[in-house]
Enzyme design. Structure first.
Site, PDB file in Angstrom:
ATOM      1  CG  ASP A  63      22.594 -39.262  18.384  1.00  0.00           C
ATOM      2  OD1 ASP A  63      22.519 -38.231  17.671  1.00  0.00           O
ATOM      3  OD2 ASP A  63      23.670 -39.754  18.756  1.00  0.00           O
ATOM      4  CG  ASP A  83      28.173 -35.388  15.126  1.00  0.00           C
ATOM      5  OD1 ASP A  83      27.180 -34.723  15.416  1.00  0.00           O
ATOM      6  OD2 ASP A  83      28.354 -36.562  15.509  1.00  0.00           O
ATOM      7  CD1 TRP A 100      22.979 -34.205  16.224  1.00  0.00           C
ATOM      8  CD2 TRP A 100      23.566 -32.808  17.864  1.00  0.00           C
ATOM      9  NE1 TRP A 100      24.277 -34.484  16.561  1.00  0.00           N
ATOM     10  CE2 TRP A 100      24.666 -33.642  17.577  1.00  0.00           C
ATOM     11  CE3 TRP A 100      23.701 -31.856  18.870  1.00  0.00           C
ATOM     12  CZ2 TRP A 100      25.886 -33.558  18.237  1.00  0.00           C
ATOM     13  CZ3 TRP A 100      24.911 -31.753  19.537  1.00  0.00           C
ATOM     14  CH2 TRP A 100      25.991 -32.599  19.221  1.00  0.00           C
TER      15      TRP A 100
HETATM   16  C1  GLA Z   1      26.502 -37.948  17.361  1.00  0.00           C
HETATM   17  C2  GLA Z   1      25.693 -38.197  16.091  1.00  0.00           C
HETATM   18  C3  GLA Z   1      25.557 -39.690  15.863  1.00  0.00           C
HETATM   19  C4  GLA Z   1      26.930 -40.337  15.768  1.00  0.00           C
HETATM   20  C5  GLA Z   1      27.752 -39.992  17.002  1.00  0.00           C
HETATM   21  C6  GLA Z   1      29.199 -40.418  16.845  1.00  0.00           C
HETATM   22  O1  GLA Z   1      25.835 -38.366  18.488  1.00  0.00           O
HETATM   23  O2  GLA Z   1      24.424 -37.602  16.186  1.00  0.00           O
HETATM   24  O3  GLA Z   1      24.805 -39.957  14.693  1.00  0.00           O
HETATM   25  O4  GLA Z   1      27.561 -39.876  14.599  1.00  0.00           O
HETATM   26  O5  GLA Z   1      27.748 -38.598  17.267  1.00  0.00           O
HETATM   27  O6  GLA Z   1      29.952 -40.077  17.953  1.00  0.00           O
END
Ligand code: GLA
Length: 580
Positions: free
Chosen positions: A253, A198, A235
């Site tokens: 997300d 991440d 992202w």
């Molecule tokens: C980010 C990621 C999600 C998830 C969360 C966990 O937002 O994009 O897919 O893994 O972190 O905290």
């Protein structure tokens, strides 16, 4: 559900801002033969006996006999499939839930359907590291990660885990910054097969940090023999994702809402040109079965992800798996589209205010997956033309992948009545396009497939414009105008000898435009322009394509994002054998 009809009607060759799609345009309506129960311009019911007898006058189907192409090697020759804990459990994930999930996925037939990875997301680690710097497992995994890995392995799955390039994960647990090698070795020693990495609490250079972890994983693999899939979760897409991870998040997300599904699909589809075996665009994990969307919306979501060759990582609570969710997640005919070995990401060929037509070439001669999506609030008749999906107008079979039923034959087009927020998804098998003949501009030929970050490839004009193609002061009457990243595929049918073009950034991209042009044929790289910017004079390409079956024209965004990346294939032309 949907109902289908097969049409034999004239069709338009121009859609979406004047872009021209496919073969057969300009030809007259095909005659339906006597006894078929239909005639030119008429709508006939699909699926009846009489349809099977329909033939057309276009001659026998053209077949590419090198299909299926062999699967590529590597860790993710097809998009990874599995389950991830985040969408259902967030930080409430436990070892017991993960192991129970594995049990359910075996019992419900999901393992058999192809789901392979059981992935623990955030909140398995503690916030503080041990004195020796090693990562500490949180109490929700009371015996650590290794017994969980052993358990899922014993059920035939692989285990995925989660970390972050920064100092802390998004859930506030220890991140891997400055501990990359140590963590990679720890994961390998536990039996981890997959790492989602991440982008929170990150202050240092993104590319450097992701590639540092990639290298650490490779070193751990070299030391232990355990391969670890690297899932980049930053992202947004960067070109260096290629070669760094096997998959990369292209979006923010996902949430279990229809708007989020459509929004993530619309970001992800613009990157279609970059998807290939061992490098997949990831529009985020599935929300199928979250309970927040209707069954039709879940079906549409799953179908869109399959069309986009997206990783199919389920995110639902498997302990409450409903029969509807199970049926969607285990639809083998739709999964086969996602997992198709050709590894081409499907693209829309028609977008209206409320409907979409998508297609995806498959690893079988003349085979295409087609999605008819209704984003609107009323039922709609949605039509795909063979000309839009790189097929010749000739006898083609249609199979409904949600009804699991053959849906008749067409020589021209296929229409389904689609309910609101629902889809029809079919596989069409017809005839490949004829090989080009003589000396032909590519803009006058149908292509098999075309992807562009702007959604369309424009013939004889700058991308999505009616301004001429113009590279550094030189203008061209003929050519292809794309917006990078772009990929266009033409069928050569072993009939051509030479491809030529002048390439460069269009005058519209003078400020900030930067592109790399590549020409490939049957996987062989024939030309690479190196980095070309707005002020670079056109580069002339002339390459031998003798004996080649398919030509691939690629324009990458040059590594600095897709800003003003108007890219031109001026005078793009093929020299081929003179036809019969
Ligand atoms: C980010 C990621 C999600 C998830 C969360 C966990 O937002 O994009 O897919 O893994 O972190 O905290």
């Amino acid at each position: 559900m949907t109902s289908q009809k097969t049409h034999f009607v004239l069709f338009s060759c121009f859609t979406m801002a004047g872009a021209y799609f496919g073969a057969g345009c300009g030809s007259s309506t095909l005659e339906a033969p006597a006894g078929s129960g239909g005639s030119a311009g008429e709508v006939i019911d699909a699926g009846g006996e009489s349809d099977a007898q329909q033939v057309d006058d276009a001659g026998p189907p053209i077949v590419d006999d090198d299909f299926p192409l062999p699967l590529t090697g590597g860790l993710a020759p097809t998009p990874p499939m599995g389950w991830n804990s985040w969408n259902a459990y967030h930080c409430s994930v436990t070892a017991a839930l993960v192991m129970r999930t594995a049990d359910v996925m075996v019992a419900a037939g999901l393992a058999e359907a192809g789901y392979q990875y059981i992935n623990i997301d955030d909140c398995w680690a503690q916030t503080d590291r041990a004195a020796d710097g090693s990562i500490q497992v949180a109490p929700n995994f009371p015996n650590g990660i290794k017994p969980v890995a052993d358990y899922v392995h014993s059920k035939g799955f692989k285990l995925g885990i989660y970390s972050d390039r920064g100092t802390q994960t998004c859930g506030g647990r220890a991140g891997s910054q400055d501990h990359e090698e140590q963590d990679a070795q720890t994961y390998a020693s536990w039996g981890v097969d997959y790492l989602k990495y991440d982008n929170c609490s990150a202050l240092l250079d993104k590319q450097t940090q992701y590639q540092k972890m990639r290298d650490a994983l490779h070193a751990a693999t070299a030391a232990t023999g355990r391969p670890i899939v690297f899932s980049i979760c930053a992202w947004a897409f960067d070109e260096w994702d290629l070669g760094t991870g096997e998959l990369w998040r292209t979006t923010s997300d996902i949430t279990p809402t229809w708007a989020s599904i459509l929004s993530n699909a619309s970001v992800n589809r613009r990157l279609a040109a970059y998807a290939a075996p061992n490098g997949w665009n990831d529009p985020d994990m599935l929300e199928v079965g979250s309970g927040a969307m209707s069954t039709a919306e879940d079906r549409a979501h799953f179908s869109l992800w399959a069309m986009m060759a997206a990783p199919l990582i389920a995110g639902n609570d498997m302990t409450t798996l409903s029969s509807e969710t199970r049926e969607i997640l285990s639809n083998k005919e739709v999964i086969a589209v996602d997992q198709d070995g050709l590894g081409i990401q499907g693209v829309p060929v028609e977008l209206t205010s409320s409907t979409e037509v998508w297609f995806k070439p498959l690893n079988e001669s003349g085979a295409r997956a087609v999605l008819l999506l209704n984003r609107g609030t009323a039922a709609a008749d949605i039509t795909v033309h063979l000309s839009e999906i790189g097929l010749r107008a000739s006898h083609a079979s249609v199979r409904d992948l949600w009804a699991h039923a053959d849906a008749g034959f067409t020589a021209d087009d296929y229409t389904a009545t689609v309910e609101p927020h629902d889809v029809a998804m079919v596989k069409i098998i017809g005839s490949e396009l004829p090989a080009p003949t003589g000396s032909a501009y590519l803009s006058d030929l149908p292509w098999i497939y075309a992807a562009s970050a702007s959604s369309i490839v424009t013939r004889d004009y700058r991308n999505a414009s009616t301004a001429p193609i113009s590279i550094n002061g030189q203008t061209y009457d003929k050519g292809l105008g794309v917006y990078a990243g772009s990929m266009i595929l033409y069928r050569l049918g072993q009939a051509c000898t030479r491809f030529s073009a002048d390439v460069g950034v269009d005058v519209q991209g003078k400020s900030g435009g930067s592109v790399i042009f590549r020409v490939l044929a049957d996987g062989e790289m024939l030309f690479d322009s190196g980095l070309v910017t707005g002020g670079t004079p056109p580069q002339s390409i002339s390459v031998d394509v003798t004996g080649k079956r398919r030509l691939k024209l690629v324009a990458t965004n040059g590594g600095d994002g897709s800003t003003n990346d108007y890219a031109d294939w001026g005078n793009a032309k093929l020299d081929c054998a003179v036809g019969p």
